[in-house]
Design a protein around this motif. Structure first.
Motif, PDB file in Angstrom:
ATOM      1  N   VAL A   4      -2.442  13.049  17.439  1.00  0.00           N
ATOM      2  CA  VAL A   4      -2.129  11.812  16.729  1.00  0.00           C
ATOM      3  C   VAL A   4      -0.633  11.801  16.440  1.00  0.00           C
ATOM      4  CG1 VAL A   4      -2.579  10.396  14.695  1.00  0.00           C
ATOM      5  CG2 VAL A   4      -4.410  11.823  15.645  1.00  0.00           C
ATOM      6  N   TYR A   5       0.061  10.874  17.066  1.00  0.00           N
ATOM      7  CA  TYR A   5       1.480  10.671  16.773  1.00  0.00           C
ATOM      8  C   TYR A   5       1.542   9.676  15.629  1.00  0.00           C
ATOM      9  CZ  TYR A   5       2.612  13.030  21.149  1.00  0.00           C
ATOM     10  OH  TYR A   5       2.740  13.962  22.147  1.00  0.00           O
ATOM     11  N   ALA A   6       2.113  10.111  14.516  1.00  0.00           N
ATOM     12  CA  ALA A   6       2.108   9.281  13.313  1.00  0.00           C
ATOM     13  C   ALA A   6       3.440   9.414  12.581  1.00  0.00           C
ATOM     14  CB  ALA A   6       0.960   9.704  12.399  1.00  0.00           C
ATOM     15  N   TYR A   7       3.645   8.498  11.669  1.00  0.00           N
ATOM     16  CA  TYR A   7       4.825   8.503  10.800  1.00  0.00           C
ATOM     17  C   TYR A   7       4.322   8.565   9.371  1.00  0.00           C
ATOM     18  CZ  TYR A   7       8.912   6.745   8.309  1.00  0.00           C
ATOM     19  OH  TYR A   7       9.942   6.591   7.427  1.00  0.00           O
ATOM     20  N   LYS A   8       4.815   9.547   8.612  1.00  0.00           N
ATOM     21  CA  LYS A   8       4.281   9.772   7.260  1.00  0.00           C
ATOM     22  C   LYS A   8       4.489   8.592   6.314  1.00  0.00           C
ATOM     23  CE  LYS A   8       8.377  12.243   5.711  1.00  0.00           C
ATOM     24  NZ  LYS A   8       8.899  13.472   5.170  1.00  0.00           N
ATOM     25  N   GLY A   9       5.462   7.741   6.578  1.00  0.00           N
ATOM     26  CA  GLY A   9       5.711   6.586   5.723  1.00  0.00           C
ATOM     27  C   GLY A   9       4.934   5.346   6.128  1.00  0.00           C
ATOM     28  N   CYS A  10       4.030   5.478   7.077  1.00  0.00           N
ATOM     29  CA  CYS A  10       3.291   4.336   7.622  1.00  0.00           C
ATOM     30  C   CYS A  10       1.894   4.272   7.007  1.00  0.00           C
ATOM     31  CB  CYS A  10       3.205   4.485   9.143  1.00  0.00           C
ATOM     32  SG  CYS A  10       2.079   3.365   9.960  1.00  0.00           S
ATOM     33  N   ASP A  11       1.590   3.163   6.330  1.00  0.00           N
ATOM     34  CA  ASP A  11       0.265   2.982   5.716  1.00  0.00           C
ATOM     35  C   ASP A  11      -0.852   3.022   6.757  1.00  0.00           C
ATOM     36  OD1 ASP A  11       1.173   2.789   3.106  1.00  0.00           O
ATOM     37  OD2 ASP A  11       1.312   0.598   3.166  1.00  0.00           O
ATOM     38  N   THR A  12      -0.629   2.390   7.891  1.00  0.00           N
ATOM     39  CA  THR A  12      -1.647   2.363   8.942  1.00  0.00           C
ATOM     40  C   THR A  12      -1.932   3.779   9.442  1.00  0.00           C
ATOM     41  OG1 THR A  12      -0.900   0.159   9.593  1.00  0.00           O
ATOM     42  CG2 THR A  12      -2.291   1.342  11.160  1.00  0.00           C
ATOM     43  N   CYS A  13      -0.901   4.590   9.591  1.00  0.00           N
ATOM     44  CA  CYS A  13      -1.086   5.977  10.018  1.00  0.00           C
ATOM     45  C   CYS A  13      -1.886   6.751   8.973  1.00  0.00           C
ATOM     46  CB  CYS A  13       0.260   6.660  10.246  1.00  0.00           C
ATOM     47  SG  CYS A  13       1.182   6.001  11.650  1.00  0.00           S
ATOM     48  N   VAL A  92       7.453   3.188  19.577  1.00  0.00           N
ATOM     49  CA  VAL A  92       6.044   3.353  19.930  1.00  0.00           C
ATOM     50  C   VAL A  92       5.155   2.828  18.802  1.00  0.00           C
ATOM     51  CG1 VAL A  92       4.259   4.992  20.598  1.00  0.00           C
ATOM     52  CG2 VAL A  92       6.633   5.407  21.274  1.00  0.00           C
ATOM     53  N   LYS A  93       4.188   2.002  19.168  1.00  0.00           N
ATOM     54  CA  LYS A  93       3.225   1.501  18.179  1.00  0.00           C
ATOM     55  C   LYS A  93       2.443   2.698  17.648  1.00  0.00           C
ATOM     56  CE  LYS A  93      -0.152  -2.026  17.249  1.00  0.00           C
ATOM     57  NZ  LYS A  93       0.505  -2.764  16.201  1.00  0.00           N
ATOM     58  N   ARG A  94       2.266   2.697  16.334  1.00  0.00           N
ATOM     59  CA  ARG A  94       1.601   3.835  15.723  1.00  0.00           C
ATOM     60  C   ARG A  94       0.385   3.425  14.914  1.00  0.00           C
ATOM     61  NH1 ARG A  94       6.993   3.470  13.084  1.00  0.00           N
ATOM     62  NH2 ARG A  94       6.568   2.461  11.122  1.00  0.00           N
ATOM     63  N   PRO A  95      -0.501   4.346  14.731  1.00  0.00           N
ATOM     64  CA  PRO A  95      -0.525   5.664  15.352  1.00  0.00           C
ATOM     65  C   PRO A  95      -0.812   5.560  16.850  1.00  0.00           C
ATOM     66  CG  PRO A  95      -2.561   5.299  14.151  1.00  0.00           C
ATOM     67  CD  PRO A  95      -1.682   4.124  13.872  1.00  0.00           C
ATOM     68  N   PHE A  96      -0.305   6.526  17.566  1.00  0.00           N
ATOM     69  CA  PHE A  96      -0.542   6.653  18.997  1.00  0.00           C
ATOM     70  C   PHE A  96      -1.412   7.887  19.154  1.00  0.00           C
ATOM     71  CE2 PHE A  96       0.356   8.315  23.183  1.00  0.00           C
ATOM     72  CZ  PHE A  96       0.452   7.190  23.992  1.00  0.00           C
ATOM     73  N   VAL A  97      -2.606   7.706  19.702  1.00  0.00           N
ATOM     74  CA  VAL A  97      -3.589   8.788  19.777  1.00  0.00           C
ATOM     75  C   VAL A  97      -3.962   9.023  21.230  1.00  0.00           C
ATOM     76  CG1 VAL A  97      -5.899   9.514  19.081  1.00  0.00           C
ATOM     77  CG2 VAL A  97      -4.496   8.170  17.515  1.00  0.00           C
ATOM     78  N   ILE A  98      -3.956  10.294  21.612  1.00  0.00           N
ATOM     79  CA  ILE A  98      -4.327  10.639  22.979  1.00  0.00           C
ATOM     80  C   ILE A  98      -5.135  11.927  22.971  1.00  0.00           C
ATOM     81  CG2 ILE A  98      -2.178  11.859  23.484  1.00  0.00           C
ATOM     82  CD1 ILE A  98      -2.425  10.189  26.257  1.00  0.00           C
ATOM     83  N   GLY A  99      -6.149  11.958  23.817  1.00  0.00           N
ATOM     84  CA  GLY A  99      -6.991  13.137  23.926  1.00  0.00           C
ATOM     85  C   GLY A  99      -7.813  13.043  25.198  1.00  0.00           C
ATOM     86  N   ASP A 100      -8.819  13.863  25.304  1.00  0.00           N
ATOM     87  CA  ASP A 100      -9.658  13.887  26.498  1.00  0.00           C
ATOM     88  C   ASP A 100     -10.296  12.526  26.752  1.00  0.00           C
ATOM     89  OD1 ASP A 100      -9.147  16.585  26.974  1.00  0.00           O
ATOM     90  OD2 ASP A 100     -10.798  17.234  25.686  1.00  0.00           O
ATOM     91  N   GLY A 101      -9.713  11.780  27.675  1.00  0.00           N
ATOM     92  CA  GLY A 101     -10.259  10.484  28.045  1.00  0.00           C
ATOM     93  C   GLY A 101     -10.109   9.396  26.998  1.00  0.00           C
ATOM     94  N   VAL A 102      -9.280   9.621  25.984  1.00  0.00           N
ATOM     95  CA  VAL A 102      -9.101   8.651  24.901  1.00  0.00           C
ATOM     96  C   VAL A 102      -7.629   8.321  24.732  1.00  0.00           C
ATOM     97  CG1 VAL A 102      -9.365   8.239  22.420  1.00  0.00           C
ATOM     98  CG2 VAL A 102     -11.118   9.504  23.653  1.00  0.00           C
TER      99      VAL A 102
END
Length: 117
Positions: A4-13, A92-102
């Motif tokens: 999960v690529y996130a920014y600590k100051g971001c409410d959505t993250c 980059v739009k956040r959060p940006f999430v990447i994983g196995d097939g996701v």
């Protein structure tokens, strides 16, 4: 495991990370500004969005406006866009999430529920 690529100051993250914790989804967090997604990860996202680059960009961010990307994005190649995004996590739009097939960009609980359960 999800990254999960996130920014600590971001409410959505913060909401997204809370959701992941509440649902017991294993993940690791990377600071998106200091460590943007790699070009390879971004290319996976481009493929997941059928070549549409716009969903990957933080269109409400200052860097996006300062660089005039609203007008430039439609004519950019995938490689140009990926290079830009991988070099500037603010874009980059956040959060940006990447994983196995996701690949998930932004946070919508119903979309995440479908993708991660």
């Amino acid at each position: 495991m999800l990254t999960v690529y996130a920014y600590k100051g971001c409410d959505t993250c913060r909401q997204a990370l809370k959701w992941l914790k509440e649902h017991g989804v294993p993940h690791e967090v990377k600071a998106i500004r200091e460590t943007p997604p790699t070009a390879e990860e971004l290319l996976m996202a481009v493929n997941a969005y059928q070549g549409d680059l716009r969903p990957l960009f933080n269109t409400s961010g200052g860097d996006y406006r300062e660089l005039g990307l609203k007008d430039k994005l439609p004519t950019m190649t995938t490689r140009e866009a990926v290079d830009l995004l991988s070099g500037n996590g603010n874009l980059v739009k956040r959060p940006f999430v990447i994983g196995d097939g996701v690949v998930l960009v932004g946070f919508k609980a119903d979309v995440w529920e479908k993708a991660l359960r």
